[in-house]
Design a protein around this motif. Structure first.
Motif, PDB file in Angstrom:
ATOM      1  N   ARG A 130       0.822  -1.212   0.000  1.00 43.77           N
ATOM      2  CA  ARG A 130       0.000   0.000   0.000  1.00 43.77           C
ATOM      3  C   ARG A 130       0.856   1.262   0.000  1.00 43.77           C
ATOM      4  N   LEU A 131       0.341   2.271  -0.654  1.00 39.92           N
ATOM      5  CA  LEU A 131       0.838   3.645  -0.552  1.00 39.92           C
ATOM      6  C   LEU A 131      -0.145   4.435   0.284  1.00 39.92           C
ATOM      7  N   MET A 132       0.365   5.098   1.338  1.00 34.71           N
ATOM      8  CA  MET A 132      -0.462   6.003   2.138  1.00 34.71           C
ATOM      9  C   MET A 132       0.340   7.281   2.328  1.00 34.71           C
ATOM     10  N   ALA A 133      -0.164   8.375   1.792  1.00 34.79           N
ATOM     11  CA  ALA A 133       0.621   9.601   1.776  1.00 34.79           C
ATOM     12  C   ALA A 133      -0.275  10.817   1.900  1.00 34.79           C
ATOM     13  N   GLN A 134       0.362  11.926   2.247  1.00 41.59           N
ATOM     14  CA  GLN A 134      -0.301  13.225   2.260  1.00 41.59           C
ATOM     15  C   GLN A 134       0.740  14.274   1.894  1.00 41.59           C
ATOM     16  N   CYS A 135       0.336  15.233   1.097  1.00 38.28           N
ATOM     17  CA  CYS A 135       1.238  16.324   0.714  1.00 38.28           C
ATOM     18  C   CYS A 135       0.398  17.558   0.417  1.00 38.28           C
ATOM     19  N   SER A 172      -3.978  18.427  -8.237  1.00 38.85           N
ATOM     20  CA  SER A 172      -5.360  18.269  -7.792  1.00 38.85           C
ATOM     21  C   SER A 172      -5.613  16.809  -7.416  1.00 38.85           C
ATOM     22  N   ALA A 173      -6.695  16.581  -6.700  1.00 41.12           N
ATOM     23  CA  ALA A 173      -7.078  15.208  -6.354  1.00 41.12           C
ATOM     24  C   ALA A 173      -7.396  14.406  -7.613  1.00 41.12           C
ATOM     25  N   GLU A 174      -8.041  15.045  -8.598  1.00 36.42           N
ATOM     26  CA  GLU A 174      -8.420  14.345  -9.824  1.00 36.42           C
ATOM     27  C   GLU A 174      -7.192  13.947 -10.641  1.00 36.42           C
ATOM     28  N   THR A 175      -6.250  14.884 -10.793  1.00 37.10           N
ATOM     29  CA  THR A 175      -5.030  14.579 -11.535  1.00 37.10           C
ATOM     30  C   THR A 175      -4.235  13.479 -10.845  1.00 37.10           C
ATOM     31  N   THR A 176      -4.176  13.535  -9.533  1.00 38.16           N
ATOM     32  CA  THR A 176      -3.430  12.526  -8.784  1.00 38.16           C
ATOM     33  C   THR A 176      -4.079  11.157  -8.921  1.00 38.16           C
ATOM     34  N   THR A 186      -4.565   0.325  -7.632  1.00 35.26           N
ATOM     35  CA  THR A 186      -6.004   0.113  -7.524  1.00 35.26           C
ATOM     36  C   THR A 186      -6.437   0.560  -6.129  1.00 35.26           C
ATOM     37  N   GLY A 187      -7.753   0.514  -5.880  1.00 39.29           N
ATOM     38  CA  GLY A 187      -8.259   0.936  -4.575  1.00 39.29           C
ATOM     39  C   GLY A 187      -7.859   2.358  -4.236  1.00 39.29           C
ATOM     40  N   ILE A 188      -7.873   3.224  -5.228  1.00 40.85           N
ATOM     41  CA  ILE A 188      -7.333   4.579  -5.087  1.00 40.85           C
ATOM     42  C   ILE A 188      -8.331   5.493  -4.389  1.00 40.85           C
ATOM     43  N   ASP A 189      -7.803   6.307  -3.489  1.00 39.36           N
ATOM     44  CA  ASP A 189      -8.588   7.389  -2.888  1.00 39.36           C
ATOM     45  C   ASP A 189      -7.710   8.626  -2.833  1.00 39.36           C
ATOM     46  N   THR A 190      -8.184   9.716  -3.393  1.00 39.31           N
ATOM     47  CA  THR A 190      -7.473  10.997  -3.324  1.00 39.31           C
ATOM     48  C   THR A 190      -8.477  12.079  -2.971  1.00 39.31           C
ATOM     49  N   HIS A 191      -8.164  12.900  -1.979  1.00 36.69           N
ATOM     50  CA  HIS A 191      -9.053  14.008  -1.644  1.00 36.69           C
ATOM     51  C   HIS A 191      -8.282  15.099  -0.908  1.00 36.69           C
ATOM     52  N   LEU A 192      -8.789  16.321  -1.032  1.00 35.63           N
ATOM     53  CA  LEU A 192      -8.183  17.494  -0.419  1.00 35.63           C
ATOM     54  C   LEU A 192      -8.890  17.851   0.877  1.00 35.63           C
ATOM     55  N   GLU A 193      -8.119  18.431   1.811  1.00 32.98           N
ATOM     56  CA  GLU A 193      -8.713  18.998   3.015  1.00 32.98           C
ATOM     57  C   GLU A 193      -7.979  20.276   3.387  1.00 32.98           C
ATOM     58  N   SER A 194      -8.733  21.251   3.876  1.00 33.02           N
ATOM     59  CA  SER A 194      -8.151  22.516   4.295  1.00 33.02           C
ATOM     60  C   SER A 194      -7.417  22.344   5.616  1.00 33.02           C
ATOM     61  N   TRP A 250      -3.393  23.464   2.246  1.00 33.10           N
ATOM     62  CA  TRP A 250      -4.342  22.440   1.817  1.00 33.10           C
ATOM     63  C   TRP A 250      -3.579  21.128   1.698  1.00 33.10           C
ATOM     64  N   ARG A 251      -4.143  20.050   2.261  1.00 37.24           N
ATOM     65  CA  ARG A 251      -3.495  18.751   2.237  1.00 37.24           C
ATOM     66  C   ARG A 251      -4.193  17.820   1.259  1.00 37.24           C
ATOM     67  N   LEU A 252      -3.381  17.158   0.438  1.00 36.83           N
ATOM     68  CA  LEU A 252      -3.861  16.172  -0.521  1.00 36.83           C
ATOM     69  C   LEU A 252      -3.580  14.777   0.035  1.00 36.83           C
ATOM     70  N   ASN A 253      -4.631  14.038   0.335  1.00 39.95           N
ATOM     71  CA  ASN A 253      -4.510  12.667   0.846  1.00 39.95           C
ATOM     72  C   ASN A 253      -4.481  11.688  -0.323  1.00 39.95           C
ATOM     73  N   ILE A 254      -3.545  10.724  -0.241  1.00 40.69           N
ATOM     74  CA  ILE A 254      -3.255   9.822  -1.365  1.00 40.69           C
ATOM     75  C   ILE A 254      -3.191   8.400  -0.826  1.00 40.69           C
ATOM     76  N   ASN A 255      -4.043   7.530  -1.354  1.00 36.70           N
ATOM     77  CA  ASN A 255      -4.038   6.119  -0.976  1.00 36.70           C
ATOM     78  C   ASN A 255      -4.196   5.244  -2.201  1.00 36.70           C
ATOM     79  N   GLY A 256      -3.460   4.134  -2.246  1.00 38.35           N
ATOM     80  CA  GLY A 256      -3.581   3.178  -3.337  1.00 38.35           C
ATOM     81  C   GLY A 256      -2.888   1.881  -2.996  1.00 38.35           C
ATOM     82  N   THR A 257      -3.186   0.848  -3.770  1.00 40.58           N
ATOM     83  CA  THR A 257      -2.647  -0.483  -3.527  1.00 40.58           C
ATOM     84  C   THR A 257      -2.059  -1.044  -4.815  1.00 40.58           C
ATOM     85  N   ARG A 258      -0.906  -1.706  -4.694  1.00 35.00           N
ATOM     86  CA  ARG A 258      -0.367  -2.435  -5.835  1.00 35.00           C
ATOM     87  C   ARG A 258      -1.055  -3.799  -5.901  1.00 35.00           C
ATOM     88  N   PRO A 259      -1.789  -4.081  -6.960  1.00 35.98           N
ATOM     89  CA  PRO A 259      -2.509  -5.364  -7.020  1.00 35.98           C
ATOM     90  C   PRO A 259      -1.548  -6.550  -7.195  1.00 35.98           C
TER      91      PRO A 259
END
Length: 259
Positions: A130-135, A172-176, A186-194, A250-259
């Motif tokens: 898994r990748l779990m990140a924020q930037c 952006s969350a969409e580009t990421t 896979t199992g990707i989640d990306t979203h922004l928070e203030s 603004w923080r960009l949360n990034i999650n994904g999994t290598r299948p």
């Protein structure tokens, strides 16, 4: 950029550590994972991550030698040889199918090539890893950088910033999401928070922005007199705002999994 001031960063990076603690609180682990901390900084959050991995092993990587040596001094006495330290300039990742987890906070926005970064992280993970990140992402620090732009384009600073793009990538969350998918996640989640942050005093603001936000700008200037003048002007602009000394994070949360 020149080297980071690791001692100062360790002192002032409370906001980054607080955001990272929230990311860490969302992380589910077994405790035996092989983990890469991609951009360990001075090790404040790396220690908290290691406490969650009592049977695991962690490799802390960072571009900055100063950061690595500070992290090593902070962590090796507590965690021994369960933690290793390697100087790596992202997006390079000298690992192949090794890690169960790649964890990172407050780092990826310093890397221009996110497509290459995510491909290399994907390769470094084991299947199921898994990748779990924020930037920083989206409109991160748009206003803080606008204050700097006002000063950059005035004399005597303008000649030092001609056609300077800056070192950041605030995606952006969409580009990421699309970049992660293209890299094979896979199992990707990306979203922004203030995460707007107000510094208590002018002295706190000066130390924080010198170390964390405006040090790429200050690196462009050739002598201490110009660096001080630049910082004085930006600080005066920030002091005149309501509320003063507020940074539009603004923080960009990034999650994904290598299948």
């Amino acid at each position: 950029m020149t080297e980071w001031n690791a001692d100062s960063y360790h002192k002032v990076s409370g906001p980054q550590t607080s955001w990272g603690q929230k990311v860490l609180a969302r992380l589910a682990v077994n405790g035996d994972e092989r983990t890469i901390d991609a951009g360990c900084g001075s090790g404040r959050l790396t220690g908290a991550l290691l406490e969650r991995l009592p049977r695991g092993r962690l490799v802390a990587i960072d571009r900055s030698w100063n950061m690595l040596m500070t992290a090593r001094a902070n962590l090796r006495p507590v965690f021994g040889h369960r933690v290793s330290f390697v100087q790596v300039a992202l997006p390079h990742m000298p690992f192949s199918s090794w890690a169960d987890l790649v964890f990172s906070t407050a780092t990826f926005h310093w890397i221009h090539d996110h497509a290459e970064l995510f491909r290399n992280i994907h390769r470094s993970l084991k299947p199921g890893g898994r990748l779990m990140a924020q930037c920083g992402g989206g409109p991160n620090l748009a206003h803080a950088h606008a204050l700097a732009e006002e000063v950059m384009h005035a004399e005597p600073f303008a000649p030092y910033f001609l056609e300077w793009p800056g070192p950041w990538e605030f995606a952006s969350a969409e580009t990421t999401f699309d970049r992660l998918a293209a890299a094979g996640f896979t199992g990707i989640d990306t979203h922004l928070e203030s995460a707007a942050t107000t510094l208590a005093t002018e002295a706190d603001y000066r130390e924080f922005v010198t170390t964390v936000i405006y040090h790429p700008h200050l690196d462009r200037l050739p002598d201490a007199r110009l660096k001080q003048a630049f910082l004085d002007r930006v600080t005066a602009l920030a002091a005149a705002e309501n509320p003063p000394f507020t940074l539009d994070y603004w923080r960009l949360n990034i999650n994904g999994t290598r299948p």
